[in-house]
Design a protein around this motif. Structure first.
Motif, PDB file in Angstrom:
ATOM      1  N   TYR A  70       2.908   4.309  -1.283  1.00 56.15           N
ATOM      2  CA  TYR A  70       3.973   3.914  -0.636  1.00 56.15           C
ATOM      3  C   TYR A  70       4.986   5.141  -1.060  1.00 56.15           C
ATOM      4  CZ  TYR A  70       8.495   1.505  -0.116  1.00 56.15           C
ATOM      5  OH  TYR A  70       9.788   1.176   0.332  1.00 56.15           O
ATOM      6  N   GLU A  71       5.053   5.544  -2.063  1.00 55.01           N
ATOM      7  CA  GLU A  71       5.908   6.578  -2.649  1.00 55.01           C
ATOM      8  C   GLU A  71       5.786   8.149  -1.974  1.00 55.01           C
ATOM      9  OE1 GLU A  71       8.414   6.897  -4.874  1.00 55.01           O
ATOM     10  OE2 GLU A  71       8.474   4.975  -5.532  1.00 55.01           O
ATOM     11  N   LYS A  72       4.395   8.364  -1.819  1.00 52.36           N
ATOM     12  CA  LYS A  72       4.177   9.611  -1.052  1.00 52.36           C
ATOM     13  C   LYS A  72       4.441   9.415   0.393  1.00 52.36           C
ATOM     14  CE  LYS A  72      -0.011  11.697  -2.312  1.00 52.36           C
ATOM     15  NZ  LYS A  72      -1.105  11.818  -2.082  1.00 52.36           N
ATOM     16  N   VAL A  73       4.404   8.059   1.055  1.00 51.41           N
ATOM     17  CA  VAL A  73       4.747   8.064   2.606  1.00 51.41           C
ATOM     18  C   VAL A  73       6.251   8.141   2.748  1.00 51.41           C
ATOM     19  CG1 VAL A  73       4.952   6.331   4.360  1.00 51.41           C
ATOM     20  CG2 VAL A  73       2.897   7.163   3.154  1.00 51.41           C
ATOM     21  N   TYR A  74       6.966   7.255   1.708  1.00 52.48           N
ATOM     22  CA  TYR A  74       8.631   7.059   2.050  1.00 52.48           C
ATOM     23  C   TYR A  74       9.478   7.926   1.251  1.00 52.48           C
ATOM     24  CZ  TYR A  74       7.475   3.030   5.102  1.00 52.48           C
ATOM     25  OH  TYR A  74       7.053   2.257   5.933  1.00 52.48           O
ATOM     26  N   ASN A  75       8.842   8.359   0.290  1.00 52.87           N
ATOM     27  CA  ASN A  75       9.811   9.673  -0.362  1.00 52.87           C
ATOM     28  C   ASN A  75       9.264  10.845  -0.799  1.00 52.87           C
ATOM     29  OD1 ASN A  75      11.522   7.354  -1.200  1.00 52.87           O
ATOM     30  ND2 ASN A  75      10.146   6.756  -2.756  1.00 52.87           N
ATOM     31  N   THR A  76       8.401  11.490   0.013  1.00 53.00           N
ATOM     32  CA  THR A  76       8.304  12.820  -0.012  1.00 53.00           C
ATOM     33  C   THR A  76       9.159  13.545   0.846  1.00 53.00           C
ATOM     34  OG1 THR A  76       5.992  12.776  -0.395  1.00 53.00           O
ATOM     35  CG2 THR A  76       6.585  14.736   0.560  1.00 53.00           C
ATOM     36  N   LYS A  77      10.016  14.598   0.137  1.00 52.33           N
ATOM     37  CA  LYS A  77      10.894  15.550   1.182  1.00 52.33           C
ATOM     38  C   LYS A  77      10.174  16.703   1.676  1.00 52.33           C
ATOM     39  CE  LYS A  77      14.710  13.430  -1.060  1.00 52.33           C
ATOM     40  NZ  LYS A  77      16.218  13.572  -1.485  1.00 52.33           N
ATOM     41  N   HIS A 101       0.778  -1.130  -0.201  1.00 53.79           N
ATOM     42  CA  HIS A 101       1.388  -2.039  -1.278  1.00 53.79           C
ATOM     43  C   HIS A 101       0.071  -2.698  -1.921  1.00 53.79           C
ATOM     44  CE1 HIS A 101       5.535  -2.072   0.274  1.00 53.79           C
ATOM     45  NE2 HIS A 101       5.097  -2.390   1.533  1.00 53.79           N
ATOM     46  N   CYS A 102      -0.963  -1.956  -1.858  1.00 54.52           N
ATOM     47  CA  CYS A 102      -2.168  -2.612  -2.418  1.00 54.52           C
ATOM     48  C   CYS A 102      -2.791  -1.830  -3.373  1.00 54.52           C
ATOM     49  CB  CYS A 102      -3.239  -2.489  -1.146  1.00 54.52           C
ATOM     50  SG  CYS A 102      -3.989  -1.177  -0.705  1.00 54.52           S
ATOM     51  N   MET A 103      -3.661  -2.300  -3.929  1.00 58.01           N
ATOM     52  CA  MET A 103      -4.648  -1.572  -4.877  1.00 58.01           C
ATOM     53  C   MET A 103      -5.966  -1.107  -4.165  1.00 58.01           C
ATOM     54  SD  MET A 103      -6.376  -3.007  -8.497  1.00 58.01           S
ATOM     55  CE  MET A 103      -5.534  -2.282  -9.800  1.00 58.01           C
ATOM     56  N   TYR A 104      -6.206  -0.017  -4.397  1.00 59.21           N
ATOM     57  CA  TYR A 104      -7.504   0.598  -3.721  1.00 59.21           C
ATOM     58  C   TYR A 104      -8.670   0.484  -4.695  1.00 59.21           C
ATOM     59  CZ  TYR A 104      -4.660   2.783  -0.059  1.00 59.21           C
ATOM     60  OH  TYR A 104      -3.731   2.974   1.050  1.00 59.21           O
ATOM     61  N   LEU A 105      -9.718   0.100  -4.318  1.00 61.10           N
ATOM     62  CA  LEU A 105     -10.961  -0.018  -5.200  1.00 61.10           C
ATOM     63  C   LEU A 105     -12.208   0.268  -4.695  1.00 61.10           C
ATOM     64  CD1 LEU A 105      -9.393  -3.594  -5.732  1.00 61.10           C
ATOM     65  CD2 LEU A 105     -10.272  -2.207  -7.825  1.00 61.10           C
ATOM     66  N   SER A 106     -12.985   0.514  -5.540  1.00 61.78           N
ATOM     67  CA  SER A 106     -14.456   0.775  -5.209  1.00 61.78           C
ATOM     68  C   SER A 106     -15.288  -0.480  -5.380  1.00 61.78           C
ATOM     69  CB  SER A 106     -15.115   1.885  -5.976  1.00 61.78           C
ATOM     70  OG  SER A 106     -14.507   2.992  -6.106  1.00 61.78           O
TER      71      SER A 106
END
Length: 191
Positions: free
Chosen positions: A35-42, A103-108
């Protein structure tokens, strides 16, 4: 999508350090690294947009050379942003019951996969953890979400294909998305 109770899967932790017993809730309000990467990267260096550096390359040659890796990273992030926004748009429109990638957890699915990815990663401050899950999961098979420099429409097409995956055999699961309550039950490896 499956509803799960006490399912144990595995995560490679990149941005924080977990302890056994930690519980994390993943829902539409959870702010994750994705989420941070998508919405807050400048997409600027100093006070210049990357595009402005290129538009005035003659003037900005030193700045360009000094920041070439940063420019590459930000350009790659722009492609990630397009892909993830298209995935989220299509999920909300056509597959709203599935976990959001933002908004999720990525898992193996397999412990061996998580350990192998951990051992081949060059990132620092990593852990491999076993996680007990209570909530919902989406299983993705051998599906490529490559950032290919395509248009938003191209990524929307990719998103339909991604979200419509069903009945993936366990041995073909490459990624699991989770929303619900996750509890760290074991630290398998860390550095």
């Amino acid at each position: 999508m499956d509803i799960v109770k006490n399912l144990v899967l595995y995560q490679i932790v990149k941005s924080r350090k977990f302890s056994v017993g930690d519980k994390i809730i993943f829902n539409e309000n959870t702010i994750t690294g994705q989420y941070e990467k998508v919405y807050n990267t400048k997409f600027i260096i100093g006070d210049l947009r990357i595009a402005d550096i290129f538009y005035n390359l003659k003037q900005n040659k030193k700045l360009f050379k000094k920041n070439i890796k940063q420019i590459g990273y930000l350009s790659d992030n722009y492609d990630l942003l397009l892909r993830e926004l298209a995935l989220e748009k299509i999920r909300k429109q056509f597959y709203p019951n599935l976990p959001s990638r933002l908004h999720c957890m990525y898992l193996s699915f397999l412990k061996e996969t998580a350990i192998n990815n951990f051992e081949t990663s060059k990132e620092k401050h990593l852990q491999v953890v076993a996680v007990r899950l209570n909530g919902k999961i989406f299983k993705s098979g051998d599906f490529s979400l490559d950032r290919n420099g395509g248009s938003f429409k191209d990524y929307e097409t990719m998103a339909h294909d991604y979200w419509s995956q069903t009945n993936i055999p366990d041995e073909d699961i490459k990624e699991v998305l989770f929303e619900g309550v996750a509890e760290i039950i074991e630290i398998i490896k860390e550095r």
